[in-house]
Design an enzyme around this catalytic site. Structure first.
Site, PDB file in Angstrom:
ATOM      1  N   LYS A   1     -33.000   9.055 -54.551  1.00  0.00           N
ATOM      2  CA  LYS A   1     -32.365   8.896 -53.247  1.00  0.00           C
ATOM      3  C   LYS A   1     -31.041   8.172 -53.393  1.00  0.00           C
ATOM      4  O   LYS A   1     -30.916   7.241 -54.201  1.00  0.00           O
ATOM      5  CB  LYS A   1     -33.276   8.111 -52.300  1.00  0.00           C
ATOM      6  CG  LYS A   1     -32.785   8.088 -50.863  1.00  0.00           C
ATOM      7  CD  LYS A   1     -33.289   6.867 -50.113  1.00  0.00           C
ATOM      8  CE  LYS A   1     -32.481   5.621 -50.439  1.00  0.00           C
ATOM      9  NZ  LYS A   1     -32.723   4.499 -49.523  1.00  0.00           N
TER      10      LYS A   1
ATOM     11  N   GLU B   1     -28.943  11.077 -48.383  1.00  0.00           N
ATOM     12  CA  GLU B   1     -29.107  10.255 -47.171  1.00  0.00           C
ATOM     13  C   GLU B   1     -27.743   9.842 -46.603  1.00  0.00           C
ATOM     14  O   GLU B   1     -27.197   8.821 -46.998  1.00  0.00           O
ATOM     15  CB  GLU B   1     -29.941   9.000 -47.470  1.00  0.00           C
ATOM     16  CG  GLU B   1     -30.167   8.132 -46.242  1.00  0.00           C
ATOM     17  CD  GLU B   1     -30.981   6.879 -46.514  1.00  0.00           C
ATOM     18  OE1 GLU B   1     -31.274   6.155 -45.546  1.00  0.00           O
ATOM     19  OE2 GLU B   1     -31.324   6.617 -47.685  1.00  0.00           O
TER      20      GLU B   1
ATOM     21  N   LYS C   1     -32.146  13.296 -45.927  1.00  0.00           N
ATOM     22  CA  LYS C   1     -32.706  12.140 -45.228  1.00  0.00           C
ATOM     23  C   LYS C   1     -31.694  11.699 -44.171  1.00  0.00           C
ATOM     24  O   LYS C   1     -30.820  10.888 -44.436  1.00  0.00           O
ATOM     25  CB  LYS C   1     -33.028  10.989 -46.196  1.00  0.00           C
ATOM     26  CG  LYS C   1     -33.657   9.782 -45.489  1.00  0.00           C
ATOM     27  CD  LYS C   1     -34.194   8.748 -46.458  1.00  0.00           C
ATOM     28  CE  LYS C   1     -34.765   7.546 -45.719  1.00  0.00           C
ATOM     29  NZ  LYS C   1     -35.447   6.571 -46.593  1.00  0.00           N
TER      30      LYS C   1
ATOM     31  N   ARG D   1     -43.308  -9.938 -55.158  1.00  0.00           N
ATOM     32  CA  ARG D   1     -42.844  -8.572 -54.885  1.00  0.00           C
ATOM     33  C   ARG D   1     -43.826  -7.543 -55.448  1.00  0.00           C
ATOM     34  O   ARG D   1     -44.187  -6.575 -54.775  1.00  0.00           O
ATOM     35  CB  ARG D   1     -41.450  -8.354 -55.480  1.00  0.00           C
ATOM     36  CG  ARG D   1     -40.343  -9.136 -54.778  1.00  0.00           C
ATOM     37  CD  ARG D   1     -38.965  -8.680 -55.220  1.00  0.00           C
ATOM     38  NE  ARG D   1     -38.676  -8.935 -56.622  1.00  0.00           N
ATOM     39  CZ  ARG D   1     -38.137 -10.049 -57.108  1.00  0.00           C
ATOM     40  NH1 ARG D   1     -37.834 -11.044 -56.274  1.00  0.00           N
ATOM     41  NH2 ARG D   1     -37.887 -10.190 -58.408  1.00  0.00           N
TER      42      ARG D   1
END
Length: 335
Positions: free
Chosen positions: A131, A172, A214, A41
């Site tokens: 976010k 979002e 978003k 990752r």
């Protein structure tokens, strides 16, 4: 925070969403037969973030908590690496979805408990924006007003807490593409969702100049027999926004959802080509639509890093040009 919000939607730039949770990144890696280890990752994300010239088209990167706290092979933290390139580090702070009691499997987002303490830590680690994603599903008799209101309330609470910690909130509220609904139904649900959201943001004292939205695009359901064309998507999305988005908002950074990399760019380009006198910036915060080409090129092999970075740079550049309506399909052929 206002300067950061403006920087994130600077001309010709958008946001790279690289905030996949461990289950999500595992699904991505499964498609290329790569094991989702911490080493893999980190190697993949370091490959993405060290792409030469990425800062010309990417203003910020949304990270997952593991990545925010991880380091490169040379011992530099990922936030420091991004900062040195002139890219703002951000952080995903929601804790996923839970069934909303009293509904037929509609969802509400978790993650408000202990949020302020986590945000204080993330700020110290270098994050400058955050976010929080909620999900609205279109189906038979859904979404209910209760679901829309519950998620709008949670988003506004998150945004207010975020600003109190000095981080710019990206809000979002994703109306999912899944389903056989028409683009007209998507427009109605998106409009209802956004109108409720900004009502809650106002009630809870969120400063609009210090946040970003978003949103999803207004688009046909994936299983709808009649798929709207690019121009129709652009027209209906902007019509929806003009009805409900306050002019004080610095910008909308679209999610790509289930769109292909090229289609997401085409939609963004059509909107910016259609109207260059909007009160807010129309930009992007793409995950899969930026990452899928480099992921398929990388395949877990460091020998493919340069080719994968070239694929990422190409997609970033195409979307950067779409920010001013200057993208065209010839760029794909040339690449």
């Amino acid at each position: 925070m206002e300067k950061i919000a403006q920087a994130l939607v600077a001309k010709q730039k958008g946001i790279l969403a690289a905030d996949e949770s461990q289950p999500t990144i595992k699904k991505r890696f499964d498609t290329i037969n790569v094991e989702s280890t911490e080493e893999n990752r980190n190697g993949y994300r370091e490959m993405l973030f060290t792409t030469e010239g990425l800062e010309n088209y990417i203003s910020g990167v949304i990270l997952f908590e593991e990545t925010l706290k991880s380091k490169t092979k040379d011992g530099k933290s990922f936030p420091e690496l991004l900062h040195d390139k002139g890219i703002l580090p951000g952080i995903k702070v929601d804790k996923g979805l839970a069934v909303l009691p009293g509904t037929k499997n509609e969802k509400v987002t978790q993650g408000l408990d202990g949020l302020k303490a986590r945000l204080d830590e993330y700020y110290q680690l270098g994050a400058r924006f955050a976010k929080f994603r909620s999900v609205i599903t279109i189906g038979h008799a859904i979404p209910t007003p209760f679901c829309i209101e519950a998620n709008a309330h949670a988003q506004a609470r998150y945004a207010a807490i975020c600003q109190s910690a000095g981080l710019v909130p990206i809000v979002e509220p994703e109306v999912l593409m899944n389903g056989d609904h028409t683009i007209e139904r998507c427009e109605k649900v998106t409009s209802d969702t956004l109108a409720c959201l900004f009502y809650e943001l106002h009630k809870q004292g969120v400063v609009l100049e210090q946040m970003l939205l978003k949103p999803n695009m207004v688009i046909s359901g994936l299983d709808c027999p009649e798929q709207a064309d690019v121009q129709t998507v652009a027209e209906m999305t902007l019509r929806c926004f003009k009805r409900v988005l306050p002019p004080a908002l610095p910008g909308a950074v679209f999610l790509s959802g289930g769109q292909s990399a090229i289609v997401a760019t085409e939609h963004l380009n059509a909107m910016n080509a259609m109207d260059n006198n909007l009160p807010w910036e129309i930009s992007f915060s793409y995950g899969r639509a930026l990452q899928e080409p480099p992921l398929m090129t990388w395949k877990g092999d460091p020998a493919n890093n340069a080719a994968a970075q070239k694929a990422l740079f190409h997609r970033a550049k195409c979307n950067g040009l779409a920010r001013s309506g200057e993208y065209n399909s010839d760029m794909e052929k040339a690449a």
